[in-house]
Design a protein around this motif. Structure first.
Motif, mmCIF file in Angstrom:
data_model
loop_
_atom_site.group_PDB
_atom_site.id
_atom_site.type_symbol
_atom_site.label_atom_id
_atom_site.label_comp_id
_atom_site.label_asym_id
_atom_site.label_seq_id
_atom_site.Cartn_x
_atom_site.Cartn_y
_atom_site.Cartn_z
ATOM 1 N N PRO A 1 -40.920 107.356 -35.406
ATOM 2 C CA PRO A 1 -39.627 106.866 -34.895
ATOM 3 C C PRO A 1 -39.534 107.035 -33.375
ATOM 4 N N ILE A 2 -38.715 106.203 -32.753
ATOM 5 C CA ILE A 2 -38.547 106.260 -31.303
ATOM 6 C C ILE A 2 -37.989 107.618 -30.870
ATOM 7 N N GLY A 3 -37.174 108.242 -31.710
ATOM 8 C CA GLY A 3 -36.639 109.571 -31.393
ATOM 9 C C GLY A 3 -37.744 110.604 -31.249
ATOM 10 N N THR A 4 -38.806 110.445 -32.015
ATOM 11 C CA THR A 4 -39.953 111.353 -31.914
ATOM 12 C C THR A 4 -40.627 111.191 -30.558
ATOM 13 N N ILE A 5 -40.731 109.952 -30.105
ATOM 14 C CA ILE A 5 -41.319 109.698 -28.783
ATOM 15 C C ILE A 5 -40.478 110.380 -27.708
ATOM 16 N N ARG A 6 -39.177 110.214 -27.811
ATOM 17 C CA ARG A 6 -38.284 110.824 -26.807
ATOM 18 C C ARG A 6 -38.386 112.354 -26.826
ATOM 19 N N SER A 7 -38.411 112.935 -28.008
ATOM 20 C CA SER A 7 -38.469 114.402 -28.073
ATOM 21 C C SER A 7 -39.824 114.915 -27.590
ATOM 22 N N ARG A 8 -40.901 114.196 -27.907
ATOM 23 C CA ARG A 8 -42.223 114.606 -27.412
ATOM 24 C C ARG A 8 -42.277 114.513 -25.887
ATOM 25 N N LEU A 9 -41.698 113.456 -25.334
ATOM 26 C CA LEU A 9 -41.662 113.327 -23.873
ATOM 27 C C LEU A 9 -40.847 114.444 -23.239
ATOM 28 N N SER A 10 -39.742 114.785 -23.868
ATOM 29 C CA SER A 10 -38.907 115.869 -23.353
ATOM 30 C C SER A 10 -39.685 117.183 -23.350
ATOM 31 N N ARG A 11 -40.376 117.466 -24.462
ATOM 32 C CA ARG A 11 -41.175 118.701 -24.526
ATOM 33 C C ARG A 11 -42.312 118.667 -23.515
ATOM 34 N N ALA A 12 -42.930 117.503 -23.320
ATOM 35 C CA ALA A 12 -44.017 117.377 -22.347
ATOM 36 C C ALA A 12 -43.501 117.635 -20.934
ATOM 37 N N ARG A 13 -42.333 117.071 -20.600
ATOM 38 C CA ARG A 13 -41.746 117.308 -19.273
ATOM 39 C C ARG A 13 -41.490 118.790 -19.043
ATOM 40 N N GLN A 14 -40.929 119.438 -20.064
ATOM 41 C CA GLN A 14 -40.633 120.870 -19.943
ATOM 42 C C GLN A 14 -41.918 121.670 -19.755
ATOM 43 N N ALA A 15 -42.961 121.337 -20.524
ATOM 44 C CA ALA A 15 -44.237 122.058 -20.417
ATOM 45 C C ALA A 15 -44.851 121.844 -19.045
ATOM 46 N N LEU A 16 -44.822 120.625 -18.555
ATOM 47 C CA LEU A 16 -45.384 120.341 -17.223
ATOM 48 C C LEU A 16 -44.607 121.052 -16.134
#
Length: 182
Positions: free
Chosen positions: A162-177
């Motif tokens: 789902p698109i929500g999964t993409i958004r949450s993964r991007l959010s977690r990636a931004r936080q990790a970076l």
């Protein structure tokens, strides 16, 4: 016969429309700051949007009609200013064409201060290292979105999530970076 007593709201009428910006600041400042900071990466930009939110609230306080809670109204202003921020800063092309003039400027800057070149190289190396710490599926997703210009929807369909999964993964990636680079 039974008498029905009506209880009226003491804030009814014009008084219910009155909004106290100072009280909103005292009760909602930290929450509003976190709200904006979650959406805007750069601390200085988030601070500016926070200040603009209060300025806009003061400017428009007479337009508050009492149709919502004052907090909701204030956060709505912040949402609109955040949207405007993204439209202004990210609707422009992110890459500059490498022209002779730009090359000349870069050469002049590095000749004037060679430490700039070293600092830029260090920042690039750290950014690549940070990207390499992300899970492979996240790196693939970022490659589709950034390098191949896939939309979030297209990426979700290609990966099968789902698109929500993409958004949450991007959010977690931004936080990790961000954690890695800070």
């Amino acid at each position: 016969m039974q008498t029905i007593k009506l209880i009226t709201n003491p804030l009814a009428g014009n008084e219910s429309r009155h909004i106290n910006i100072e009280n909103l600041y005292q009760t909602q400042h930290e929450r509003l700051h976190r709200f904006i900071q979650k959406r805007v990466w750069h601390k200085e930009d988030a601070e500016e949007i926070l200040q603009l939110t209060y300025l806009e609230a003061m400017r428009c306080k007479d337009r508050f009609n009492g149709g919502s809670k004052p907090e909701t109204w204030l956060f709505g202003i912040a949402v609109n200013l955040t949207r405007n921020y993204f439209k202004t800063h990210y609707s422009q092309a992110q890459f500059e064409e490498m022209t002779d003039a730009l090359l000349y400027d870069l050469e002049a800057e590095t000749e004037e201060n060679p430490a700039v070149l070293v600092e830029h190289e260090r920042m690039l190396t750290r950014a690549v290292e940070a990207m390499n710490t992300l899970p492979n599926d996240t790196q693939s997703m970022l490659q589709m979105i950034v390098d191949e210009n896939y939309s979030y929807q297209d990426t979700a369909e290609k990966i099968g999530v789902p698109i929500g999964t993409i958004r949450s993964r991007l959010s977690r990636a931004r936080q990790a970076l961000k954690r890695y680079l800070d």
